[in-house]
Write an enzyme that holds these catalytic residues in place. Structure first.
Site, PDB file in Angstrom:
ATOM      1  N   GLY A 110       9.068  74.771 -31.538  1.00  0.00           N
ATOM      2  CA  GLY A 110       7.691  74.592 -31.978  1.00  0.00           C
ATOM      3  C   GLY A 110       7.337  75.155 -33.331  1.00  0.00           C
ATOM      4  N   HIS A 147     -19.613  44.426 -22.428  1.00  0.00           N
ATOM      5  CA  HIS A 147     -20.828  44.741 -23.184  1.00  0.00           C
ATOM      6  C   HIS A 147     -21.795  45.492 -22.284  1.00  0.00           C
ATOM      7  CE1 HIS A 147     -24.217  44.201 -25.939  1.00  0.00           C
ATOM      8  NE2 HIS A 147     -24.940  43.827 -24.899  1.00  0.00           N
TER       9      HIS A 147
END
Length: 462
Positions: free
Chosen positions: A143, A439
């Site tokens: 990391g 919608h």
């Protein structure tokens, strides 16, 4: 060094962050005998000091803003301030729940989990807790940590990193944020919502400089409206303590003062003193070099995540870890198209994108072969209801596929899934225009943008 020669794992993974644990889970699922070595907590930066806690802070900030602005929606509510201990309790509760679940996953997949600080001792072994763990293959996944600049010491007091900012026991009255990338603008957004007077200092000419320039300009406009100050295009010179805060001086002599300075100039790889170079692993500026299949120059060693010079995103780490596990298990693997990875900056408003910028498209295909279209969220009913402004910008190769989708507006991160499919399946605008979007939803804005790009706009001007 004790050497249990009777146990040779198929895969030994050094680092239990996103890339490491993804490789462990997928490898075990595919029948590999896996050892996962982690010095802190499985989940790494993303879960404990990155993605998850920062988004929890941002959501708390969003709640604060909603309380302040509730009357515009006809709701009478009062904002009495931020209980930072309560915010941390909420944040830590989210982390704890996910951490417990991840620990359960690792255990259920029969991964051998070893807690301790590991070091690569050979191309096929890692030393940890006085024990030598042998493997047919080793995956490096150690990391990254916050970076600083020469002469700028992060002391955890007035000059802090994102790690310190996540556990700060107060809401600062004022803050200078050095760096206008993802980390910088996310903290600027959260702290402004909490009531901090924020100034961002970014040496490049735009905030979120890796995004499409249109997205950067839209974010800058929104931040100005929110009262978040920023200075662009001039680099940092020095920082010094004042009587009760910090003073930052830029290369042009301009000075800024605040209670604290957050250094948010990015993250650097964790690779020093871990035996990588001694084992013959090729490196560059601390990064481990890999090919498109995450293989290093040492045949028995692979590397993934923030340790390699690819996009520093948790979901990229997941994908890279899975790729390595599947390759070692003998499955056919396909290299990652990093342009096809969705990217989201979770500030208010959000910035989300997938594919390439308009500038990059022109560079690749030629300016006369690139078409760009902007769809304003003012024409989207759901966005109007949510009272968010912004745009969706599409970048298309003329008479061809959409190669970039760039979105700015609240909740745009939730739309990037469909955008990812559009880019990665090389969709033509006319093909997306055929799809019927519900919608009123914000995803409808993506459909409307493609309708316009296909030459048949509905709720937008020709």
């Amino acid at each position: 060094m004790a050497n249990d020669a009777s146990t040779v794992f198929d895969l030994v993974i050094l680092g239990g962050g996103s890339g490491g644990y993804a490789a462990a889970l997928r490898g075990a699922q595919l029948g590999l005998d896996v050892a996962l070595i982690e010095k802190d907590k499985v989940g790494g930066t993303c879960l404990h000091r990155g993605c998850i806690p920062t988004k929890a802070l941002l959501h708390a900030g969003e709640i604060a803003d909603q309380a302040r602005e509730s009357e515009q929606f006809g709701v009478k509510a009062s904002f009495e301030g931020i209980d930072i201990a309560g915010v941390h309790k909420y944040k830590d509760g989210v982390i704890a729940g996910l951490y417990k679940g991840l620990q359960g996953l690792v255990a259920s997949r029969k991964v051998t989990y070893i807690e301790g600080e590991g070091r690569l001792s050979s191309p096929t072994s890692v030393d940890v807790n006085g024990r030598r763990v042998q493997g047919r293959h080793v995956l490096l996944a150690t990391g990254s940590v916050p970076k600083s600049l020469p002469g700028l010491e992060i002391d955890g007091n007035r000059i802090i990193s994102s790690d310190h900012a996540l556990v700060l026991d107060r809401v600062p009255k004022s803050a200078i944020i050095l760096g206008g990338g993802v980390i910088g603008v996310e903290f600027a957004s959260a702290w402004k919502s909490f009531g901090t007077d924020v100034t961002i200092v970014e040496g490049l000419k735009h905030l979120v400089p890796v995004e499409d320039e249109n997205s950067s300009k839209l974010l800058e406009r929104a931040f100005r409206k929110r009262g978040i100050k920023f200075n662009l295009g001039t680099f940092f010179e020095k920082a010094e303590y004042t009587q009760d805060g910090v003073k930052v001086t830029l290369a042009d002599g301009k000075e800024f003062e605040a209670e604290i300075l957050l250094v948010a100039i990015g993250r650097g790889p964790v690779s020093q003193g871990l035996g990588y170079e001694e084992a013959g692993v090729a490196m560059d500026r601390g990064y481990v070099l890999v090919d498109e299949y995450m293989r290093t120059n040492v045949p028995t060693v692979s590397a993934v995540g923030d340790l390699v010079p690819t996009l520093q995103l948790a979901h990229v780490g997941f994908a890279e870890g899975i790729l390595v596990a599947e390759r070692l298990a003998g499955l056919k693997t396909v290299p990652i198209d990093y342009d096809g990875v969705p990217r989201v900056t979770y500030c208010h408003p959000e910035v989300a994108s997938v594919g390439i910028t308009e500038a990059k498209a022109k560079e690749i295909y030629g300016a006369d072969k690139v078409v760009a279209l902007k769809y304003n969220l003012a024409g989207n009913g759901r966005s109007k209801i949510l009272n968010t402004a912004g745009e969706i910008k599409l970048v298309q190769v003329k008479d061809g596929a959409v190669v970039g989708v760039h979105m700015v507006g609240d909740r745009m991160g939730e739309q990037v899934g469909e955008a990812q499919l559009i880019y990665n399946w090389e969709a033509l605008p006319a093909e997306v225009a055929q799809l019927i979007h519900a919608h009123p939803t914000q995803s409808e804005a993506l459909g409307e943008a493609h309708l316009a790009l296909a030459g048949k706009p509905l709720h937008s001007h020709d």
